[in-house]
Design a protein around this motif. Structure first.
Motif, PDB file in Angstrom:
ATOM      1  N   LEU A 267       0.865  -1.191   0.163  1.00 46.63           N
ATOM      2  CA  LEU A 267      -0.111   0.158   0.193  1.00 46.63           C
ATOM      3  C   LEU A 267       0.755   1.189   0.017  1.00 46.63           C
ATOM      4  O   LEU A 267       0.640   2.321  -0.716  1.00 46.63           O
ATOM      5  CB  LEU A 267      -0.992   0.139   1.297  1.00 46.63           C
ATOM      6  N   CYS A 268       2.002   1.089   0.774  1.00 44.60           N
ATOM      7  CA  CYS A 268       3.109   2.375   0.624  1.00 44.60           C
ATOM      8  C   CYS A 268       3.616   2.476  -0.766  1.00 44.60           C
ATOM      9  O   CYS A 268       3.614   3.564  -1.092  1.00 44.60           O
ATOM     10  CB  CYS A 268       4.103   2.043   1.758  1.00 44.60           C
ATOM     11  N   ALA A 269       3.914   1.447  -1.386  1.00 44.34           N
ATOM     12  CA  ALA A 269       4.662   1.318  -2.558  1.00 44.34           C
ATOM     13  C   ALA A 269       3.684   2.004  -3.497  1.00 44.34           C
ATOM     14  O   ALA A 269       3.828   2.806  -4.576  1.00 44.34           O
ATOM     15  CB  ALA A 269       5.101   0.096  -3.051  1.00 44.34           C
ATOM     16  N   LEU A 270       2.231   1.607  -3.578  1.00 40.52           N
ATOM     17  CA  LEU A 270       1.312   1.949  -4.197  1.00 40.52           C
ATOM     18  C   LEU A 270       0.918   3.466  -4.268  1.00 40.52           C
ATOM     19  O   LEU A 270       0.816   4.182  -5.256  1.00 40.52           O
ATOM     20  CB  LEU A 270       0.033   1.339  -4.201  1.00 40.52           C
ATOM     21  N   ALA A 271       1.098   4.132  -3.027  1.00 41.55           N
ATOM     22  CA  ALA A 271       0.785   5.432  -2.728  1.00 41.55           C
ATOM     23  C   ALA A 271       1.884   6.178  -3.472  1.00 41.55           C
ATOM     24  O   ALA A 271       1.769   7.111  -3.850  1.00 41.55           O
ATOM     25  CB  ALA A 271       0.887   5.432  -1.230  1.00 41.55           C
ATOM     26  N   GLU A 272       3.332   5.704  -3.348  1.00 40.52           N
ATOM     27  CA  GLU A 272       4.263   6.373  -4.108  1.00 40.52           C
ATOM     28  C   GLU A 272       4.150   6.357  -5.593  1.00 40.52           C
ATOM     29  O   GLU A 272       4.398   7.268  -6.242  1.00 40.52           O
ATOM     30  CB  GLU A 272       5.777   5.623  -3.900  1.00 40.52           C
ATOM     31  N   LEU A 273       3.572   5.090  -6.137  1.00 39.28           N
ATOM     32  CA  LEU A 273       3.536   5.065  -7.709  1.00 39.28           C
ATOM     33  C   LEU A 273       2.336   6.039  -8.107  1.00 39.28           C
ATOM     34  O   LEU A 273       2.446   6.892  -9.014  1.00 39.28           O
ATOM     35  CB  LEU A 273       2.922   3.860  -8.045  1.00 39.28           C
ATOM     36  N   LEU A 274       1.364   6.189  -7.286  1.00 33.14           N
ATOM     37  CA  LEU A 274       0.209   7.116  -7.408  1.00 33.14           C
ATOM     38  C   LEU A 274       0.504   8.707  -7.285  1.00 33.14           C
ATOM     39  O   LEU A 274       0.075   9.484  -8.082  1.00 33.14           O
ATOM     40  CB  LEU A 274      -0.825   6.969  -6.650  1.00 33.14           C
ATOM     41  N   TYR A 275       1.569   8.810  -6.556  1.00 33.04           N
ATOM     42  CA  TYR A 275       1.962  10.220  -6.336  1.00 33.04           C
ATOM     43  C   TYR A 275       3.046  10.774  -7.644  1.00 33.04           C
ATOM     44  O   TYR A 275       2.810  11.657  -8.056  1.00 33.04           O
ATOM     45  CB  TYR A 275       2.866  10.079  -5.006  1.00 33.04           C
ATOM     46  N   GLY A 276       3.406   9.540  -8.102  1.00 33.79           N
ATOM     47  CA  GLY A 276       4.428   9.988  -9.176  1.00 33.79           C
ATOM     48  C   GLY A 276       3.369  10.159 -10.644  1.00 33.79           C
ATOM     49  O   GLY A 276       3.657  10.993 -11.434  1.00 33.79           O
ATOM     50  N   MET A 277       2.207   9.618 -10.513  1.00 38.57           N
ATOM     51  CA  MET A 277       1.357   9.689 -11.498  1.00 38.57           C
ATOM     52  C   MET A 277       0.407  10.889 -11.347  1.00 38.57           C
ATOM     53  O   MET A 277      -0.344  11.136 -12.379  1.00 38.57           O
ATOM     54  CB  MET A 277       0.334   8.482 -11.842  1.00 38.57           C
ATOM     55  N   GLY A 278       0.435  11.504 -10.221  1.00 36.99           N
ATOM     56  CA  GLY A 278      -0.315  12.709 -10.004  1.00 36.99           C
ATOM     57  C   GLY A 278      -1.655  12.671  -9.405  1.00 36.99           C
ATOM     58  O   GLY A 278      -2.399  13.664  -9.071  1.00 36.99           O
ATOM     59  N   ASP A 279      -1.890  11.340  -8.902  1.00 35.25           N
ATOM     60  CA  ASP A 279      -3.422  10.984  -8.191  1.00 35.25           C
ATOM     61  C   ASP A 279      -3.113  11.262  -6.570  1.00 35.25           C
ATOM     62  O   ASP A 279      -2.857  10.563  -5.966  1.00 35.25           O
ATOM     63  CB  ASP A 279      -3.758   9.674  -8.613  1.00 35.25           C
ATOM     64  N   LEU A 280      -2.983  12.359  -6.357  1.00 36.42           N
ATOM     65  CA  LEU A 280      -2.594  12.828  -5.024  1.00 36.42           C
ATOM     66  C   LEU A 280      -3.796  12.389  -3.883  1.00 36.42           C
ATOM     67  O   LEU A 280      -3.300  12.002  -2.739  1.00 36.42           O
ATOM     68  CB  LEU A 280      -2.192  14.439  -4.954  1.00 36.42           C
ATOM     69  N   GLU A 281      -4.713  12.454  -4.390  1.00 32.57           N
ATOM     70  CA  GLU A 281      -5.946  12.251  -3.365  1.00 32.57           C
ATOM     71  C   GLU A 281      -5.667  10.704  -2.869  1.00 32.57           C
ATOM     72  O   GLU A 281      -5.669  10.506  -1.635  1.00 32.57           O
ATOM     73  CB  GLU A 281      -7.383  12.566  -3.988  1.00 32.57           C
TER      74      GLU A 281
END
Length: 554
Positions: A267-281
């Motif tokens: 879940l932490c790694a996924l949050a990092e991926l989404l952060y890079g994609m711009g899905d901040l919420e």
């Protein structure tokens, strides 16, 4: 090449759409799973309570207590580290009391595992060193090497200095070699140890094939599935396949939540991926849940990993919220300005509508007067049209009547003159016979109807000729009123047959059957029969004779 390029350009939007659709679908499943995570935890708590109830039973032997507490350790292993540590310490005491070396070694190795995941690396190393290597056998030897591998792997994840990281990974790989040499190739432990080793050796595609072939053997709601898909995500990351990495990481996170694994990384790694994609919420939401799980489990390693990402994601999320709020304020200001313009526009429109309403009333009044005038004009035009039609019909009728009169008057004068000449000739013949005293011959002449028949035949011929001069298309038009099989066609030298003469007389205005019978020298019954028979055979029984009357002379 041009065709291939065009095909790629055409398929690219479809591929992007499919990619987005697959990721969105999996994220939607993850979001629903997160909503249900309390239910999964409650189910696990109920199951743990059932096991604890077994411990509360009186007069349990040390062996029975050891086995029950081993089950509790297995449940708490990735759920709550303190509880897992408590039950494994109890088992160490029981194993020591029973002087069971295998149980002592197994329990110490389980404790090392908890210390590793909790980030207590020094304590874990001391415990491992305290184990006499020559007392280990069977599964404990494999667990021993796994504990060393995990110890160095976790230290590599925890360390910040690259030299330390490389050294820890080098040592971890040595222990991996030992594990691989001891476990069968078709086992879970072999796959999750050998796959990372292949990735480190630059054989990521082999690692992906190994993991993908083994995954169908695992249940999707287990910790084992979460670990395998997490390694698969890392392999896809190394080969640069972002879509597959994201899919595997989401699948791993879903499995962790369903298996109630609080010691998780996906879940932490996924949050990092989404952060890079711009899905901040979503990134902000997931990293906070990951931090909550790490605190719940009490692991320094995962808390450290989360604490690195949380400020970055949270700061970016807050900045995005501020930008959105600024946009909202600008949007609201724009709406207010537009509302003022809209109000002014509405007032202008209302004023124009009032003017239009007044003008419309005048137009309606004018249209009403025009409508009345048009109505009157239509009536006049209709009357004029009807009068013109009547006049045209009258003219046509008069022309036709004049034509008929002229034709038949000429025929009448010609026939009258002819009849006078014939009567004079007939009188001379009779007179000659009488003067010669040929009484017998005179009598035969007077008694014979040859003369009458000949005259009738000539009379009908003259009638036919005269009629067809006036109505040249009569036979053709008359036959159109009859079915094909009932149509009348004069034979040989005939111009009209008897039925046609009857309706020729009707067309001339002689509709009385008695007069027609007298003219044609038939009985009234015969004339009536002819008329009825043709009417019944016609294509228009209701107005047959009216249609005959409409056959024109021109």
């Amino acid at each position: 090449m041009m065709h291939i390029l065009i095909l790629i350009i055409m398929l690219l939007p479809c591929s992007l759409g499919m990619y987005a659709s697959a990721i969105d679908s999996l994220l939607s499943v993850l979001d629903k799973t997160i909503v249900m995570r309390r239910q999964y935890e409650e189910e696990k708590e109920r199951y743990i309570s059932l096991i604890k109830d077994e411990l509360k039973q009186g007069r349990l032997t040390d062996m029975e207590r050891y086995l029950i507490q081993n089950r509790l350790f297995a449940e708490y292993n990735s759920y709550i580290s303190d509880s897992a540590l408590h039950y494994i310490n109890e088992n160490i005491l029981i194993a020591t009391r029973l002087n069971n070396r295998q149980w002592i070694n197994s329990s110490i190795l389980n404790k090392v595992h908890i210390l590793n995941t909790s980030g207590l690396f020094v304590e874990a190393m001391e415990l491992l060193k305290s184990l006499p290597r020559n007392t280990l056998e069977g599964e404990n030897i494999v667990d021993y090497y796994v504990c060393f591998e995990n110890l160095y792997l976790y230290q590599a994840e925890y360390a910040t200095d690259r030299n330390y990281v490389n050294n820890y990974l080098r040592i971890a790989n040595l222990y991996r070699d030992s594990i691989i040499s001891l476990v069968p190739e078709d086992t879970y432990r072999y796959v999750v140890v050998h796959a990372p080793q292949l990735i480190d050796q630059g054989k990521s595609q082999e690692a992906i094939c190994l993991l993908k072939n083994f995954l169908p053997r695992l249940k999707s709601n287990t910790r084992e599935y979460a670990v395998a898909t997490s390694i698969l995500a890392f392999a896809y990351h190394v080969v640069g396949n972002k879509q597959k990495e994201m899919e595997a990481r989401i699948s791993s996170a879903i499995a962790d939540i369903r298996a109630v694994v609080k010691e998780n990384y996906s879940l932490c790694a996924l949050a990092e991926l989404l952060y890079g994609m711009g899905d901040l919420e979503r990134a902000n939401h997931y990293i906070k849940i990951s931090m909550e799980d790490a605190n719940y489990y009490t692991t320094r390693l995962r808390s450290s990993q989360n604490s690195k990402m949380l400020p970055l994601i949270d700061r970016a999320y807050q900045q995005e919220k501020e930008i959105q709020q600024q946009r909202q304020r600008m949007f609201i200001t724009g709406i207010c300005i537009l509302s003022v313009f809209l109000l002014l526009t509405v007032l202008c429109v209302l004023w124009q509508m009032k003017k239009l309403s007044y003008a419309r009333k005048k137009v309606v009044a004018a249209n009403s007067q025009l409508s009345i005038l048009n109505s009157e004009l239509k009536k006049l035009n209709k009357s004029q049209h009807e009068a013109n039609e009547r006049l045209l019909h009258t003219n046509q009728t008069l022309t036709e009547a004049n034509h008929i009169k002229e034709e038949y008057l000429g025929r009448f004068l010609s026939l009258s003159s002819s009849y006078i000449s014939k009567m004079e000739e007939y009188r001379r013949i009779l007179n000659k016979q009488a003067a010669a005293g040929k009484l017998e011959e005179l009598y035969r002449t007077l008694k014979s109807d040859r003369f009458i028949n000949q005259e009738l035949k000539e009379f009908y011929h003259n009638f036919d000729v005269s009629f067809l001069k006036i109505f040249p298309n009569f036979v053709e038009e008359f036959n159109r009123l009859l079915p094909v099989e009932e149509q009348l066609h004069p034979k040989n030298e005939e111009l009209l047959v008897t039925e046609l003469r009857i309706f020729a007389l009707i067309r001339l205005g002689i509709t009385d059957s008695a007069r027609i019978a007298e003219f044609l020298r038939y009985s009234i019954t015969t004339i009536y029969t002819y008329r009825s028979k043709l009417k019944n055979k016609s294509l228009c029984k209701e107005d047959f004779e009216e249609r005959v009357m409409k056959i024109t002379s021109f």
